[in-house]
Motif scaffolding. Structure first.
Motif, PDB file in Angstrom:
ATOM      1  N   HIS A   1       0.842  -1.203   0.000  1.00  0.00           N
ATOM      2  CA  HIS A   1       0.000   0.000   0.000  1.00  0.00           C
ATOM      3  C   HIS A   1       0.871   1.245   0.000  1.00  0.00           C
ATOM      4  O   HIS A   1       1.895   1.302   0.687  1.00  0.00           O
ATOM      5  N   GLN A   2       0.457   2.249  -0.763  1.00  0.00           N
ATOM      6  CA  GLN A   2       1.185   3.512  -0.816  1.00  0.00           C
ATOM      7  C   GLN A   2       0.331   4.629  -0.233  1.00  0.00           C
ATOM      8  O   GLN A   2      -0.871   4.706  -0.502  1.00  0.00           O
ATOM      9  N   GLN A   3       0.977   5.487   0.534  1.00  0.00           N
ATOM     10  CA  GLN A   3       0.271   6.557   1.230  1.00  0.00           C
ATOM     11  C   GLN A   3      -0.113   7.713   0.312  1.00  0.00           C
ATOM     12  O   GLN A   3      -0.975   8.523   0.653  1.00  0.00           O
ATOM     13  N   HIS A   4       0.531   7.768  -0.832  1.00  0.00           N
ATOM     14  CA  HIS A   4       0.294   8.890  -1.749  1.00  0.00           C
ATOM     15  C   HIS A   4      -0.069   8.363  -3.137  1.00  0.00           C
ATOM     16  O   HIS A   4       0.158   7.187  -3.451  1.00  0.00           O
ATOM     17  N   VAL A   5      -0.629   9.227  -3.940  1.00  0.00           N
ATOM     18  CA  VAL A   5      -0.965   8.855  -5.314  1.00  0.00           C
ATOM     19  C   VAL A   5       0.294   8.354  -6.010  1.00  0.00           C
ATOM     20  O   VAL A   5       1.376   8.949  -5.896  1.00  0.00           O
ATOM     21  N   HIS A   6       0.149   7.264  -6.717  1.00  0.00           N
ATOM     22  CA  HIS A   6       1.311   6.649  -7.361  1.00  0.00           C
ATOM     23  C   HIS A   6       1.919   7.611  -8.381  1.00  0.00           C
ATOM     24  O   HIS A   6       1.214   8.217  -9.184  1.00  0.00           O
ATOM     25  N   ARG A   7       3.230   7.708  -8.353  1.00  0.00           N
ATOM     26  CA  ARG A   7       3.915   8.675  -9.213  1.00  0.00           C
ATOM     27  C   ARG A   7       3.696   8.383 -10.688  1.00  0.00           C
ATOM     28  O   ARG A   7       3.639   9.307 -11.517  1.00  0.00           O
ATOM     29  N   LEU A   8       3.571   7.106 -11.057  1.00  0.00           N
ATOM     30  CA  LEU A   8       3.356   6.789 -12.466  1.00  0.00           C
ATOM     31  C   LEU A   8       1.944   7.162 -12.913  1.00  0.00           C
ATOM     32  O   LEU A   8       1.733   7.547 -14.065  1.00  0.00           O
ATOM     33  N   LEU A   9       0.982   7.058 -12.008  1.00  0.00           N
ATOM     34  CA  LEU A   9      -0.362   7.517 -12.345  1.00  0.00           C
ATOM     35  C   LEU A   9      -0.370   9.029 -12.519  1.00  0.00           C
ATOM     36  O   LEU A   9      -0.981   9.548 -13.465  1.00  0.00           O
ATOM     37  N   GLU A  10       0.301   9.728 -11.634  1.00  0.00           N
ATOM     38  CA  GLU A  10       0.388  11.186 -11.772  1.00  0.00           C
ATOM     39  C   GLU A  10       1.038  11.566 -13.103  1.00  0.00           C
ATOM     40  O   GLU A  10       0.577  12.487 -13.790  1.00  0.00           O
ATOM     41  N   ASN A  11       2.081  10.840 -13.479  1.00  0.00           N
ATOM     42  CA  ASN A  11       2.819  11.177 -14.699  1.00  0.00           C
ATOM     43  C   ASN A  11       2.025  10.897 -15.966  1.00  0.00           C
ATOM     44  O   ASN A  11       2.190  11.594 -16.978  1.00  0.00           O
ATOM     45  N   TYR A  12       1.168   9.861 -15.916  1.00  0.00           N
ATOM     46  CA  TYR A  12       0.508   9.411 -17.149  1.00  0.00           C
ATOM     47  C   TYR A  12      -1.012   9.477 -17.084  1.00  0.00           C
ATOM     48  O   TYR A  12      -1.689   8.888 -17.929  1.00  0.00           O
ATOM     49  N   VAL A  13      -1.541  10.221 -16.123  1.00  0.00           N
ATOM     50  CA  VAL A  13      -3.000  10.288 -15.999  1.00  0.00           C
ATOM     51  C   VAL A  13      -3.639  10.886 -17.245  1.00  0.00           C
ATOM     52  O   VAL A  13      -4.758  10.502 -17.631  1.00  0.00           O
TER      53      VAL A  13
END
Length: 244
Positions: free
Chosen positions: A37-49
Motif C-alpha cells: 500500500h502507498q500513502q500517496h498517489v502513485h507517481r506513475l499515475l500522476e505522470n501518465y493520468v
C-alpha cells in the motif's frame, strides 16, 4: 510491442509456481502486513493520468485488487466514477474511513457472500469478492488502473485474469498497467515478476501495447528479499483498430 524497453526474458524460462491463497491475502490485511500500500498517489499515475483519461470527463474507472488505494479518491475528486474490487473487507472499509467518505454497505445478490461498499455521493463502489466474479455485476469501463493487481495474481491465473479484464473493457478503453521486474531467481513473489513478453501474450491479441517507462523502485524491503534491483514498468493498453 510498441516502444518496449523492458526486459525480454521468455516466460517459459521463468518458473513461477507459487500460489498465494485468498486467506493469505486477508491475513496480510489483518496483520497490517501491507507494504504494497502507498500513502500517496502513485507517481506513475500522476505522470501518465492524461494518457489514461485522454481528454475525457465523467469516466468509469476500474481498480482491480484495489485495497485502500488513495488513487481512487484522487480520480473520484476529478469527477470520475470509481469501481474497485478486493477480497479484503478491511482494506475497503479502511479506504472510506481514512478518506473521510461516508458509505453504505450492501449485499450483492448476484454473487453469494459478496458485499459492496458505496459512497453516499454514489461515485465510488468497492466490491468485496473475487475479481473473477466482477463480470457478473459490472458494466464496461472506460479506464483501468492496474498497479499491484496483475503482479499479485497467481501466475497460473493470469490468463483467466486477462479474460475477465477484457470482458470489462469498454469500446474506447484505456488501460494503464504497472508490472515489476527483478531477479526472479532470488525472489518468488508476490509481487510476481511479469516480463513484457508475458504482457504481450496476455493482452496482445486484443490490445495495442505501448511500454511507457521503466523506473527504479528499489527499496530497503527489496534488499531484505535478497534483491539487487527492482523496477516498475508501465504500459498503455488501447483497443486494436480492428476492434472498433
Amino acid at each position: 510491442m510498441e516502444g518496449s524497453t523492458a526486459e525480454t526474458n521468455t516466460s517459459t524460462a521463468i518458473k513461477q509456481d507459487k500460489v498465494v491463497a485468498k486467506a493469505e491475502w486477508i491475513m496480510k490485511w489483518e496483520q497490517k502486513n501491507i507494504c504494497f500500500h502507498q500513502q500517496h498517489v502513485h507517481r506513475l499515475l500522476e505522470n501518465y493520468v492524461d494518457l489514461l483519461l485522454n481528454n475525457r470527463t465523467n469516466l468509469r474507472i476500474f481498480f482491480p485488487l484495489c485495497g485502500k488505494a488513495v488513487d481512487m479518491k484522487w480520480l473520484a475528486d476529478m469527477g470520475h466514477s470509481i469501481t474497485g474490487v478486493d477480497v479484503s473487507e478491511i482494506g475497503l472499509k479502511d479506504f472510506f474511513t481514512e478518506q473521510n467518505i461516508s458509505y453504505v454497505e450492501e449485499q450483492v445478490s448476484d454473487i453469494p457472500g459478496a458485499k459492496v461498499f458505496k459512497s453516499l455521493s454514489g461515485n465510488i463502489s468497492l466490491y468485496c469478492c473475487s475479481i473473477y466474479d466482477m463480470c457478473r455485476v459490472a458494466d464496461k469501463f472506460d479506464c483501468i488502473w492496474d498497479r499491484g493487481a496483475l503482479v499479485a495474481i497467481n501466475p497460473c491465473d493470469r490468463e483467466r485474469y486477462a479474460n475477465v479484464l477484457s470482458s470489462l473493457m469498454g469500446r474506447e478503453f484505456r488501460y494503464l498497467l504497472v508490472t515489476v521486474s527483478y531477479d526472479h531467481t532470488k525472489h518468488s513473489g508476490p509481487p510476481f515478476y511479469v516480463p513484457d513478453v508475458e504482457v504481450d501474450k496476455l493482452f496482445g491479441t486484443f490490445c495495442c501495447i505501448k511500454h511507457l517507462e521503466k523506473v527504479d523502485a528499489f527499496k530497503e524491503r527489496h534488499q531484505k528479499w535478497g534483491l539487487d534491483y527492482f523496477y516498475e514498468n508501465i504500459y498503455l493498453l488501447t483497443p486494436k483498430p480492428s476492434l472498433n
